[in-house]
Design a protein around this motif. Structure first.
Motif, PDB file in Angstrom:
ATOM      1  N   GLU A 197     -12.859  -7.460  -5.064  1.00  0.00           N
ATOM      2  CA  GLU A 197     -12.254  -6.710  -6.154  1.00  0.00           C
ATOM      3  C   GLU A 197     -10.908  -6.138  -5.713  1.00  0.00           C
ATOM      4  O   GLU A 197     -10.756  -5.695  -4.570  1.00  0.00           O
ATOM      5  CB  GLU A 197     -13.181  -5.587  -6.608  1.00  0.00           C
ATOM      6  CG  GLU A 197     -14.474  -6.082  -7.236  1.00  0.00           C
ATOM      7  CD  GLU A 197     -15.335  -4.961  -7.761  1.00  0.00           C
ATOM      8  OE1 GLU A 197     -14.941  -3.775  -7.611  1.00  0.00           O
ATOM      9  OE2 GLU A 197     -16.402  -5.244  -8.335  1.00  0.00           O
ATOM     10  N   VAL A 198      -9.933  -6.140  -6.616  1.00  0.00           N
ATOM     11  CA  VAL A 198      -8.607  -5.642  -6.272  1.00  0.00           C
ATOM     12  C   VAL A 198      -8.675  -4.170  -5.889  1.00  0.00           C
ATOM     13  O   VAL A 198      -9.504  -3.411  -6.398  1.00  0.00           O
ATOM     14  CB  VAL A 198      -7.602  -5.857  -7.424  1.00  0.00           C
ATOM     15  CG1 VAL A 198      -7.412  -7.339  -7.727  1.00  0.00           C
ATOM     16  CG2 VAL A 198      -8.025  -5.109  -8.673  1.00  0.00           C
ATOM     17  N   CYS A 199      -7.844  -3.792  -4.952  1.00  0.00           N
ATOM     18  CA  CYS A 199      -7.724  -2.404  -4.491  1.00  0.00           C
ATOM     19  C   CYS A 199      -9.018  -1.851  -3.893  1.00  0.00           C
ATOM     20  O   CYS A 199      -9.234  -0.641  -3.887  1.00  0.00           O
ATOM     21  CB  CYS A 199      -7.236  -1.491  -5.617  1.00  0.00           C
ATOM     22  SG  CYS A 199      -5.578  -1.890  -6.208  1.00  0.00           S
ATOM     23  N   SER A 200      -9.880  -2.728  -3.398  1.00  0.00           N
ATOM     24  CA  SER A 200     -11.108  -2.276  -2.750  1.00  0.00           C
ATOM     25  C   SER A 200     -10.941  -2.162  -1.237  1.00  0.00           C
ATOM     26  O   SER A 200     -11.891  -1.815  -0.532  1.00  0.00           O
ATOM     27  CB  SER A 200     -12.263  -3.229  -3.072  1.00  0.00           C
ATOM     28  OG  SER A 200     -11.987  -4.551  -2.651  1.00  0.00           O
ATOM     29  N   ALA A 201      -9.735  -2.447  -0.738  1.00  0.00           N
ATOM     30  CA  ALA A 201      -9.430  -2.273   0.683  1.00  0.00           C
ATOM     31  C   ALA A 201      -8.262  -1.299   0.794  1.00  0.00           C
ATOM     32  O   ALA A 201      -8.238  -0.276   0.122  1.00  0.00           O
ATOM     33  CB  ALA A 201      -9.124  -3.616   1.332  1.00  0.00           C
ATOM     34  N   PHE A 202      -7.262  -1.610   1.589  1.00  0.00           N
ATOM     35  CA  PHE A 202      -6.145  -0.696   1.844  1.00  0.00           C
ATOM     36  C   PHE A 202      -5.227  -0.556   0.636  1.00  0.00           C
ATOM     37  O   PHE A 202      -4.858  -1.527  -0.008  1.00  0.00           O
ATOM     38  CB  PHE A 202      -5.347  -1.200   3.043  1.00  0.00           C
ATOM     39  CG  PHE A 202      -4.098  -0.420   3.333  1.00  0.00           C
ATOM     40  CD1 PHE A 202      -4.179   0.868   3.842  1.00  0.00           C
ATOM     41  CD2 PHE A 202      -2.851  -0.971   3.105  1.00  0.00           C
ATOM     42  CE1 PHE A 202      -3.028   1.594   4.117  1.00  0.00           C
ATOM     43  CE2 PHE A 202      -1.690  -0.261   3.374  1.00  0.00           C
ATOM     44  CZ  PHE A 202      -1.781   1.028   3.885  1.00  0.00           C
ATOM     45  N   ILE A 203      -4.831   0.699   0.332  1.00  0.00           N
ATOM     46  CA  ILE A 203      -3.838   1.012  -0.698  1.00  0.00           C
ATOM     47  C   ILE A 203      -2.724   1.796  -0.016  1.00  0.00           C
ATOM     48  O   ILE A 203      -2.992   2.798   0.657  1.00  0.00           O
ATOM     49  CB  ILE A 203      -4.438   1.836  -1.849  1.00  0.00           C
ATOM     50  CG1 ILE A 203      -5.614   1.085  -2.492  1.00  0.00           C
ATOM     51  CG2 ILE A 203      -3.368   2.143  -2.901  1.00  0.00           C
ATOM     52  CD1 ILE A 203      -6.342   1.882  -3.553  1.00  0.00           C
ATOM     53  N   ASP A 204      -1.467   1.361  -0.164  1.00  0.00           N
ATOM     54  CA  ASP A 204      -0.390   2.033   0.555  1.00  0.00           C
ATOM     55  C   ASP A 204       0.054   3.316  -0.144  1.00  0.00           C
ATOM     56  O   ASP A 204      -0.476   3.686  -1.197  1.00  0.00           O
ATOM     57  CB  ASP A 204       0.791   1.083   0.804  1.00  0.00           C
ATOM     58  CG  ASP A 204       1.592   0.751  -0.453  1.00  0.00           C
ATOM     59  OD1 ASP A 204       1.514   1.483  -1.457  1.00  0.00           O
ATOM     60  OD2 ASP A 204       2.339  -0.250  -0.419  1.00  0.00           O
ATOM     61  N   GLY A 205       1.031   3.983   0.429  1.00  0.00           N
ATOM     62  CA  GLY A 205       1.474   5.271  -0.090  1.00  0.00           C
ATOM     63  C   GLY A 205       2.120   5.211  -1.454  1.00  0.00           C
ATOM     64  O   GLY A 205       2.247   6.241  -2.131  1.00  0.00           O
ATOM     65  N   ASN A 206       2.525   4.032  -1.881  1.00  0.00           N
ATOM     66  CA  ASN A 206       3.102   3.858  -3.219  1.00  0.00           C
ATOM     67  C   ASN A 206       2.071   3.429  -4.249  1.00  0.00           C
ATOM     68  O   ASN A 206       2.412   3.151  -5.400  1.00  0.00           O
ATOM     69  CB  ASN A 206       4.227   2.822  -3.174  1.00  0.00           C
ATOM     70  CG  ASN A 206       5.420   3.304  -2.373  1.00  0.00           C
ATOM     71  OD1 ASN A 206       5.819   4.466  -2.484  1.00  0.00           O
ATOM     72  ND2 ASN A 206       5.988   2.424  -1.565  1.00  0.00           N
ATOM     73  N   GLY A 207       0.799   3.343  -3.823  1.00  0.00           N
ATOM     74  CA  GLY A 207      -0.258   2.934  -4.746  1.00  0.00           C
ATOM     75  C   GLY A 207      -0.384   1.437  -4.897  1.00  0.00           C
ATOM     76  O   GLY A 207      -1.071   0.966  -5.803  1.00  0.00           O
ATOM     77  N   VAL A 208       0.270   0.670  -4.014  1.00  0.00           N
ATOM     78  CA  VAL A 208       0.227  -0.791  -4.086  1.00  0.00           C
ATOM     79  C   VAL A 208      -0.843  -1.303  -3.126  1.00  0.00           C
ATOM     80  O   VAL A 208      -0.965  -0.827  -2.000  1.00  0.00           O
ATOM     81  CB  VAL A 208       1.592  -1.398  -3.721  1.00  0.00           C
ATOM     82  CG1 VAL A 208       1.546  -2.923  -3.779  1.00  0.00           C
ATOM     83  CG2 VAL A 208       2.669  -0.874  -4.667  1.00  0.00           C
ATOM     84  N   CYS A 209      -1.607  -2.281  -3.573  1.00  0.00           N
ATOM     85  CA  CYS A 209      -2.700  -2.778  -2.736  1.00  0.00           C
ATOM     86  C   CYS A 209      -2.711  -4.304  -2.681  1.00  0.00           C
ATOM     87  O   CYS A 209      -2.087  -4.982  -3.501  1.00  0.00           O
ATOM     88  CB  CYS A 209      -4.047  -2.280  -3.263  1.00  0.00           C
ATOM     89  SG  CYS A 209      -4.416  -2.730  -4.961  1.00  0.00           S
TER      90      CYS A 209
END
Length: 224
Positions: A127-139
């Motif tokens: 699933e998208v964004c189920s791992a690392f999300i950066d400081g800008n909210g991009v995953c």
């Protein structure tokens, strides 16, 4: 590459749910690989991604960033040719990001070992964004599924450039650029500068580990 304009980029790859919703709204035949709505849409050609961008623009009342005179589809519903395809970078519309835009966004939090890679993914998309999300909210810039960008695969220029949108054509082979690595790649093998896959990538290539995310907005003074 220096970017002299604002960038609007999807926080994650286009999902199966987003595509299914647009397909239902516009009475379109669905394509690609989907097992649940939160997974990234994959197994799509470059042309499929272009058509999705255009259709989303139309659905939301915008002009389109791509024009063409004819479309050809295979038995699975994927687009395998857009005759007379032209990219219009100055139009305010949904489109694929340029390679320069993609790298700029990814460089804000490039952590392949924290994304879905060959070491932790069980060789499947998640699933998208189920791992690392950066400081800008991009995953999912590194890993999960590899991503189409807009550019033809051409040699880099040696000198600094502004608002670069790639080559004017793909040469004899007509190669395209894909970025980010996927759940099949080890974290150590994922690099911001990587531009391809294990096979020659053209506009009709597709794989279960290749999807895309969208950008939006004009590039006022594009340099080819």
């Amino acid at each position: 590459v220096r970017l002299d304009y604002d960038i609007s980029l999807g926080m994650h790859e286009v999902t199966c749910g987003e595509y299914a919703g647009l397909a239902k709204k516009m009475n379109l035949k669905e394509f690609g690989k989907c097992e649940n709505d939160s997974l990234p849409l994959s197994d799509v050609t470059y042309y499929d991604a272009v058509l999705y961008a255009n259709r989303r623009s139309v659905a939301e009342g915008f002009d389109t960033a791509y024009t063409y005179t004819g479309a050809t589809f295979d038995n699975e519903g994927s687009c395998v040719n857009l005759e007379g395809l032209v990219f219009l970078p100055t139009v305010s519309a949904y489109r694929l990001p340029t390679e320069a835009e993609w790298v700029y966004a990814a460089s804000g939090g490039w952590k392949p070992d924290s994304g879905w890679n060959a070491d932790n993914s069980d060789y499947r998309a998640h699933e998208v964004c189920s791992a690392f999300i950066d400081g800008n909210g991009v995953c999912d810039m590194a890993g999960n599924v590899m991503e189409w960008v807009n550019d033809w695969y051409v040699p880099f220029r040696k000198e600094p450039v502004a608002d670069y949108v790639g080559g004017i054509d793909g040469g004899v082979l007509g190669e395209r650029v894909v970025k980010g690595g996927s759940y099949r790649n080890s974290a150590a093998s994922m690099h911001l500068y990587s531009r391809g896959d294990i096979y020659t990538v053209t506009s009709v290539s597709k794989a279960e580990y290749v999807g895309f995310r969208l950008a939006f907005g004009p590039i006022r003074s594009p340099m080819w």
